[in-house]
Design an enzyme around this catalytic site. Sequence first.
Site, PDB file in Angstrom:
ATOM      1  CE  LYS A  38      -3.975  -2.104   2.342  1.00 25.14           C
ATOM      2  NZ  LYS A  38      -4.852  -1.995   3.516  1.00 25.14           N
ATOM      3  CE1 TYR A  92      -9.323  -2.752  -0.684  1.00 24.97           C
ATOM      4  CE2 TYR A  92      -8.544  -1.022  -2.139  1.00 24.97           C
ATOM      5  CZ  TYR A  92      -8.293  -2.041  -1.244  1.00 24.97           C
ATOM      6  OH  TYR A  92      -7.000  -2.362  -0.911  1.00 24.97           O
ATOM      7  CG  ASN A 149      -3.426  -2.495   6.828  1.00 18.19           C
ATOM      8  OD1 ASN A 149      -3.153  -2.387   5.638  1.00 18.19           O
ATOM      9  ND2 ASN A 149      -4.555  -3.039   7.241  1.00 18.19           N
ATOM     10  CG  HIS A 168      -5.434  -6.131  -0.304  1.00 12.97           C
ATOM     11  ND1 HIS A 168      -6.705  -6.110   0.242  1.00 12.97           N
ATOM     12  CD2 HIS A 168      -5.473  -7.017  -1.338  1.00 12.97           C
ATOM     13  CE1 HIS A 168      -7.478  -6.949  -0.454  1.00 12.97           C
ATOM     14  NE2 HIS A 168      -6.748  -7.507  -1.414  1.00 12.97           N
ATOM     15  CD  GLU A 222      -8.652  -9.329  -3.731  1.00 14.05           C
ATOM     16  OE1 GLU A 222      -7.516  -9.734  -3.396  1.00 14.05           O
ATOM     17  OE2 GLU A 222      -9.472  -8.888  -2.909  1.00 14.05           O
TER      18      GLU A 222
END
Length: 141
Positions: A12, A52, A115, A118, A129
């Site tokens: 990320k 998302y 964080n 993913h 995905e």
Amino acid sequence: MAAKERTLSIIKPDATRRNLTGKINARFEDNGLRIIAQKRLWLTEEQAKKFYDVHKDRPFYGELVNFMISGPVVVQVLEGDDAVALNRKVMGATNLANADEGTIRKDFAESIEANSVHGSDSLDNAAREIRFFFSETEVVG
């Protein structure tokens, strides 16, 4: 013998901003996952919203989309024995406060949102995905 699987990983914007791509990739590889496709890109708002979409009714959706378009990401396909579960173990809990020592999120996450990584949560989602970001010719074992 465990089944060879493929899963999607995204490094990320918080992690790419801090130049952690190599350290995170080493964690995957050191734990038996092979990186069989990888590219660095800057998601558009449209791409992030579509990716998302499963969370569109959740209160954090808008913040998540804005965060994911705030800088470049590294999308990759990881392959290995039980890759989905193994990647989730290597990543650690979404909330870094609950993440085990030595996991990516415990060591690198800044917050629940920022964080660092993913990872797909199921084989079905992994397949969807991976197709979202990669053509068949880009995934090379």
